[in-house]
Design an enzyme around this catalytic site. Sequence first.
Site, mmCIF file in Angstrom:
data_model
loop_
_atom_site.group_PDB
_atom_site.id
_atom_site.type_symbol
_atom_site.label_atom_id
_atom_site.label_comp_id
_atom_site.label_asym_id
_atom_site.label_seq_id
_atom_site.Cartn_x
_atom_site.Cartn_y
_atom_site.Cartn_z
ATOM 1 N N PRO A 74 1.027 -1.223 -0.102
ATOM 2 C CA PRO A 74 -0.261 -0.125 0.246
ATOM 3 C C PRO A 74 1.007 1.081 -0.024
ATOM 4 O O PRO A 74 1.776 1.444 0.508
ATOM 5 C CB PRO A 74 -0.804 0.301 1.102
ATOM 6 C CG PRO A 74 -0.744 -1.627 1.631
ATOM 7 C CD PRO A 74 0.297 -2.100 1.171
ATOM 8 N N CYS A 75 0.751 2.531 -1.034
ATOM 9 C CA CYS A 75 1.041 3.638 -0.702
ATOM 10 C C CYS A 75 0.782 4.623 -0.593
ATOM 11 O O CYS A 75 1.089 5.922 -0.094
ATOM 12 C CB CYS A 75 1.128 3.950 -2.202
ATOM 13 S SG CYS A 75 -1.048 4.560 -3.045
#
Length: 608
Positions: free
Chosen positions: A566-567
């Site tokens: 996840p960013c």
Amino acid sequence: MDNNFSGEDNDNIDWDTEDELEIQEIPDATFSSCTNLRNVGHNTVSGHGEASSSSVPCQSKLIQQFIVMGFPEESIAKAIEQNGENEGLVLDALLTFKQALEDSPEEQPSTSAQMEPSISSDDSSSQYNENFLVDVYEDDSWSSDSDNCMNSAKQSYLNDDNSSLSENENSLLFLANMGYPAEEASIAMERCGPEASFSELIDFMCAAQMAREEDVYLPEDEKPKLNSGGYKRKMYNELRVRKKQKAITDEEPIHLPRPMIGFGVPTESLPAIVQRTLPEQAIGPPFFYYENVALAPKGVWDTMSRFLYDIEPEFVDSKYFCATARKRGYIHNLPIEDRFPLLPLPPRTIHEAFPLTKKWWPSWDTRTKLNCLQTSIGSARLADRIRKAMKAMENFDDEPPLMVQKYVLDECRKWNLLWVGRNKVSPLETDEFEMLMGFPRNHTRGGGISRTDRYKSLGNAFQVDTVAYHLSVLKDLYPNGINVLSLFSGIGGAEVALYRLGIPLNNVVSVEIAEVNRNILRSWWEQTNQKGNLIDFNDIQQLNGDDLEQMINSFGGFDLVIGGSPCNNLTGSNRVTRDGLEGKDSSLFYDYVRIVDLVKSIMSNRRV
């Protein structure tokens, strides 16, 4: 067609913006993004001299801008005189003047009314202030030092007919006009000392008010009203929060290459032959491929590279593969020679992707590409405001005023709006989103999945054409099929890319926590009649060495470990928890590393 891709500057777009907010910043823009478009339409066509650009030929663009926003010319001139042509400081000073007058309506009724920007009849003043504040904080021009803004605003106010008062009296008067009781302001100045800044004074008074508000023994009629002068205080406090967050999180990002084509793209030629030598410990099996946002905080990519065998990241913008930008970094141990793109080549300009829009596209909208597709889209209300404002501009002979053009373009770039009719814009539909991302039509449709979930899932996905170009080197290596460990699978971008390359999927172990995404991938697997096995895991943190060893023993090992953690804590659009790899979500990168190491170790032991 390739002419549109021959250089970074030909798109008329500055792509060096933060990744999830690929918003075009126009240096000479004369129309701030914080302007409410309803006010623009109203003031520009109302016929009043203060709003017509033709009636004020000698005024600067900056003055015209603030006149359109609803501020009187006299106040604008005074604010510019005190603050120069710094737009952020001038706007803060104007808002300070406005709030001071609003807090004393009985003393300045006519001026206060003049200062109030016009609002359409369907919006209350409180709604307007809230919306205006949100727009203000979305504009990067508000990233200046909040203390400087307050001090310059203070100076502008104090220099107005108060030269006979002492410094303490002037400061007391300024705080009183912001809505603070004179007694509290006086106590704050006494307790904090003569050298205290305005931020310290305001913090002291707010803390005192909050303490009294919570005092259960204090009679209700003696408790402070914390919303007195609340709009200005709210804005100032949020400015301070933004300043603090910016100091912590908005570190200098990595310097990205220009053009952002990594080790090569189909539409661009490299200046020289690109070669690289992988560290010995990085050489497979298995191959691994990791993706995340390119514009992460400083040091993030250095850390990720160090944990993945010191491999140099490959930074690529998907605008070289399709009609939308998507700046991503990739760390992998794949070969980089003999890559090839998916065929047929996808549309690579807006008008190629959406030919029906060309009829309605105004000449002053110079976009050839869309900005990075996000997990949310522009609202219907925004599109309707633009339509009404553009319709109001039809009285102009050729084109709307430059300020209106700049504002509309800013919103269209920010939200990827398309022209679908006369003066009519619209956000992307989900099937259009899928096409731009390289997924088959209706890939995310069905199974009880909401439209909102579809946008969210697509916004977090791989751009299939870009990833397929990198994975194309595997086709000759695995003619009989491939075993894939797909971490953070999402909606199956890697699986779709391999399938479209013609690489059989023998065994795919998909690790994805979102049930919606798992359902989408499972549905695609069934609809495409895959002959291999799809095995689901829902939590990467629960995937351990025993599980991996059992699967490796079952079908002989993994050929590819692929995924992107996840960013959430890396992307520039996250102003609250942009904590880098220490963030709750983005720290899952270390689980990717853990699993790659486990797979390499287990497979190495099997060979021995």
